[in-house]
Scaffold this motif. Structure first.
Motif, PDB file in Angstrom:
ATOM      1  N   VAL A   1      -3.503   1.868  -3.096  1.00 41.67           N
ATOM      2  CA  VAL A   1      -3.106   3.232  -2.730  1.00 41.67           C
ATOM      3  C   VAL A   1      -3.900   3.634  -1.493  1.00 41.67           C
TER       4      VAL A   1
ATOM      5  N   SER B   1       0.846  -1.181   0.000  1.00 36.93           N
ATOM      6  CA  SER B   1       0.000   0.000   0.000  1.00 36.93           C
ATOM      7  C   SER B   1       0.890   1.243   0.000  1.00 36.93           C
TER       8      SER B   1
ATOM      9  N   VAL C   1      -4.135   7.496  -9.889  1.00 37.14           N
ATOM     10  CA  VAL C   1      -3.490   6.225  -9.529  1.00 37.14           C
ATOM     11  C   VAL C   1      -4.146   5.042 -10.242  1.00 37.14           C
TER      12      VAL C   1
ATOM     13  N   ALA D   1      -2.903   1.196 -10.220  1.00 34.28           N
ATOM     14  CA  ALA D   1      -3.246   0.726  -8.866  1.00 34.28           C
ATOM     15  C   ALA D   1      -4.463  -0.181  -8.965  1.00 34.28           C
TER      16      ALA D   1
ATOM     17  N   ALA E   1       2.219   8.189  -3.654  1.00 30.29           N
ATOM     18  CA  ALA E   1       1.152   8.188  -4.659  1.00 30.29           C
ATOM     19  C   ALA E   1       0.641   9.610  -4.884  1.00 30.29           C
TER      20      ALA E   1
ATOM     21  N   ILE F   1       4.002   3.046  -8.505  1.00 29.81           N
ATOM     22  CA  ILE F   1       2.761   2.303  -8.796  1.00 29.81           C
ATOM     23  C   ILE F   1       2.889   1.567 -10.122  1.00 29.81           C
TER      24      ILE F   1
END
Ligand code: 1PR
Length: 542
Positions: A390, A351, A448, A453, A356, A376
Motif C-alpha cells: 500500500v 502497489s 490495510v 497488505a 486503499a 487488497i
C-alpha cells in the motif's frame, strides 16, 4: 535449446522465472495437467502465496502422484518458495492441508513481536562449507515469506539433505535444501540477480547435483538481512505522448519554466536496468497518471514490465490505477484483474494508493469489519500478502497540542508548524496528493494490514523531491503502528540520508527517486557508503 518443464498450477509471477531460465540458455515447456508430467525430464515447481491454497490446487488438479513419481524416478526437480514448503509434512499456515511429506517436519511462522513479518529482502543462504547448487557465502538471495522451517543442526542432514540457512532476527531457518535429484529454495533464485541465476544454471546443467555436498572453501558467511535500497520510477506520458520517467517536487512534476513541460528524466526500461546494474535491491514503477484513456490490455506499463523483467532480476513493484475500473469499451474490470495483468507481465508486487484510503475509510465506517471484497483482500488472497503493497501519500497537519486539537494520532515534532505548533498528524491523500482525507496514516496502515497488505510504501508529500532527508518522525510513527515491513520514501538527497533513516528508525527499506534520476549519486555509491558505515548491504554481482 534444451528444455525444462514448468508446472503451471498457481497464480503469480512466473514470467520472471521464464526469463531467468531463458537467460540461462534453456526454453520452457509448460505442464498444463498431470498427464504432462511424465514427459518432463527436468521439472520446476514454482510457488507463491498461501501454503494451503497451493497444496489444494496441486491436489485437486491431481498433480501430487505425478510429482512424486517424477521425484522417485530420480529426475531433476526444483521447487521454489512455497514450493520448498510443499516438500514438508505440513505448515501452521494451513494445518488442515498436508504437504508432500518428502521431508519430515512442519513449518511455523516467524515471530513478529520484535521484527517485521513477512521477512522480505536479501539474506544469506549459508551452506556451512558444503557445495549446494552454486550458493556462495558472500552472496545474498531474495526472500519473501512469513512461514519457515526452523533449522535444527543435524536434523535434516540426518535425513540425507544438504542444507543452507538464513538468519532473521535471531531465528535460523532453512533457506535451501538439496538431496540426490531434488533442490528446493525458500528464496526466489529468479529474483536474486546473478547469484540466483547461478543456482538456476547449476540445476539446469546438472552441475549442482553432481557436486552436491562436496566440501568447498570460501569466506565465512556474512550476517543476515541486508538494508534494502529501492529505486523508484514515477512514469507518465508527457505532453508529446512519450512515456517518460518524471519526478516531482512535492508531487508537482512540471518544470518551473514558462512552458511547464512534464519533467523528462529518461526512459523507464533503460533506467530500471541501469539501477539494477548499480545494485538496486528492487525497482518500483509508479504509473502516476494511470493512463486513463487507454484500453487496459494496452497499458504502456505492461510493456514496460515485460521488457524490464527480461533483464532485471530483482523484484519489480508496480503501482498506479489499481482499482475497479471501467475499460474504454465500457466493460468492468476489477482491481484483481488489473493486478493479474501486471503479475503476468513480470511484476512481483502491486502497489495500491487511492483505493486503499477509500477502503480504509469504509472499514472504519462499518465498525472495522471486513467482507473480503476490497482490492487488497482479493489480491492478497489470490497472490499472497507479500504481493500487495500500500502506497501512502501523507501530508503533515500541524496542531497546537497533542490531545484536544484533533481526534487523529499526533506526534510531538522537532519541526514546529508556521505558528509554532509543536504537534502534527499525517493526513492521507488520494489522487496523487490532490485530495486530502480525514484519515490519518496510523488509521490507514492498521486498516490495510488487517485487510492483508504485506508492505507499506511510505511517501511524504512534504519531503518529496526536496532532497532534505526522510521524515524520520513519520517513519517511526508508522513503524510503531504495524508489524508488516515499511519502506521509507521521499526526501533522499545524499547517502547519509539513507544511513540516517536506517540508524534512527526501524524502517525495513529506503527508497530514492530524484537522487538517482538527477545523477547526483548512484545506487552503488549509496550502498558503498552504507557499507562503510557498518550497515550490511548487498552488492551487485556482475
Ligand atoms: O492512487 O493507486 O492510482 O496510485 C498512484 C500512485 O502514484 C501512488 O503510489 C502515488 O504515490 C503516486 N503518485 C501520484 N502522483 C504522483 C506525483 O508525483 N504527482 N508520485 C505520484 C508519488 C512519490 C514517490 C517518489 C518518492 C521519492 N511519488 O514515488 O518516488 O517521493 O522521491 P524523492 O526521492 O525524489 O524525494 P493510485
Amino acid at each position: 535449446m534444451p528444455t525444462v518443464h514448468l508446472l503451471d498450477y498457481v497464480a503469480g509471477n512466473v514470467r520472471s522465472l521464464v526469463n531467468a531460465i531463458e537467460k540461462c540458455g534453456y526454453t520452457v515447456d509448460w505442464i498444463r495437467g498431470p498427464e504432462d508430467v511424465p514427459r518432463a525430464e527436468k521439472l520446476i515447481l514454482p510457488g507463491v502465496g498461501h501454503f494451503g491454497h497451493c497444496m489444494s490446487q496441486l491436489a485437486s488438479a491431481g498433480y501430487l502422484p505425478a510429482v512424486r513419481a517424477h521425484i522417485d524416478a530420480g529426475k531433476p526437480f526444483i521447487s521454489i518458495c512455497v514450493g520448498l514448503q510443499a516438500l514438508f509434512e505440513g505448515s501452521v499456515e494451513d494445518p488442515s492441508v498436508p504437504g508432500l511429506g518428502l521431508i519430515k517436519g512442519r513449518l511455523d511462522r516467524f515471530d513478529d513481536t520484535q521484527k517485521s513479518v513477512p521477512h522480505i529482502g536479501w539474506n544469506s543462504a549459508n551452506t556451512s562449507g558444503r557445495s549446494l547448487y552454486g550458493l556462495r557465502p558472500e552472496s545474498k538471495y531474495y526472500y519473501v515469506h512469513s512461514y519457515k522451517y526452523p533449522y535444527v543442526k543435524g536434523e535434516l542432514e540426518d535425513q540425507g539433505w544438504t542444507v543452507a540457512t538464513g538468519t532473521y532476527g535471531g531465528e535460523v531457518f532453512v533457506g535451501a535444501v538439496a538431496k540426490d535429484n531434488v533442490l528446493a529454495t525458500q528464496f526466489h533464485p529468479e529474483k536474486s540477480g546473478v547469484a540466483g541465476l547461478r543456482v538456476i544454471k547449476a540445476f539446469l546443467t546438472g552441475e549442482g547435483a553432481k557436486t552436491l555436498g562436496q566440501v568447498v572453501g570460501g569466506p565465512a558467511p556474512t550476517g543476515g538481512l541486508t538494508r534494502r535500497v529501492i529505486a523508484c520510477l514515477d512514469v507518465r506520458t508527457n505532453d508529446q505522448g512519450d512515456l517518460v520517467v518524471t519526478k516531482g517536487d512535492q508531487y508537482d512534476v512540471r518544470e518551473k519554466t514558462s512552458g511547464r513541460d512534464v519533467r523528462n528524466l529518461g526512459k523507464p526500461v533503460e533506467l530500471a536496468k541501469k539501477y539494477y546494474e548499480q545494485g538496486a535491491d528492487e525497482v518500483t514503477f509508479l504509473n502516476i497518471t494511470s493512463f486513463r484513456d487507454c484500453p487496459l490490455a494496452d497499458l504502456p506499463m505492461l510493456e514496460v514490465l515485460r521488457r524490464t523483467s527480461e533483464t532485471v532480476f530483482v523484484p519489480l513493484t508496480v503501482g498506479g490505477g489499481i482499482r475497479d475500473t471501467v475499460d474504454t469499451d465500457g466493460s468492468k474490470v476489477s482491481a484483481l484483474e488489473i493486478a493479474a495483468m501486471y503479475f503476468k507481465s513480470g511484476a512481483d508486487k502491486v502497489s495500491i494508493g487511492s483505493d486503499a484510503v477509500l477502503a480504509a475509510e469504509e472499514y472504519y465506517a462499518v465498525g472495522r469489519k471486513l467482507f473480503g471484497n476490497t482490492a487488497i483482500e482479493q489480491i492478497s488472497r489470490a497472490y499472497g500478502n507479500q504481493a500487495v503493497v500500500v502506497s501512502v501519500d501523507p501530508k503533515r497537519v500541524h496542531v497546537p497540542n497533542g490531545v484536544d486539537a484533533t481526534r487523529h494520532s499526533t506526534i510531538r515534532t522537532r519541526f514546529p508548524g508556521p505558528r509554532g505548533e509543536e504537534y502534527c498528524w499525517y493526513a492521507c491523500t488520494i489522487k496523487g496528493g490532490r485530495e486530502t482525507r480525514d484519515l490519518d496514516v496510523v488509521e490507514l496502515v492498521r486498516a490495510v494490514e488487517a485487510m492483508g497488505a504485506g508492505e507499506v510504501l511510505l511517501n511524504c508529500i512534504d519531503r518529496d523531491g526536496t532532497g532534505g532527508g526522510f521524515d524520520l518522525e513519520l517513519v517511526e510513527q508508522v513503524k510503531g503502528a504495524v508489524r508488516i515491513p515499511v519502506v521509507a520514501s521521499s526526501g533522499a538527497g545524499n547517502p547519509d540520508h539513507f544511513r540516517e533513516v536506517f540508524e534512527k528508525t526501524r524502517t525495513d527499506a529506503a527508497l530514492g527517486a530524484g537522487i538517482f534520476h538527477r545523477g547526483e549519486y548512484t545506487v552503488k555509491q549509496v550502498k558503498d557508503y552504507l557499507a562503510e558505515k557498518g550497515l550490511e548491504v548487498r552488492q551487485y554481482e556482475g
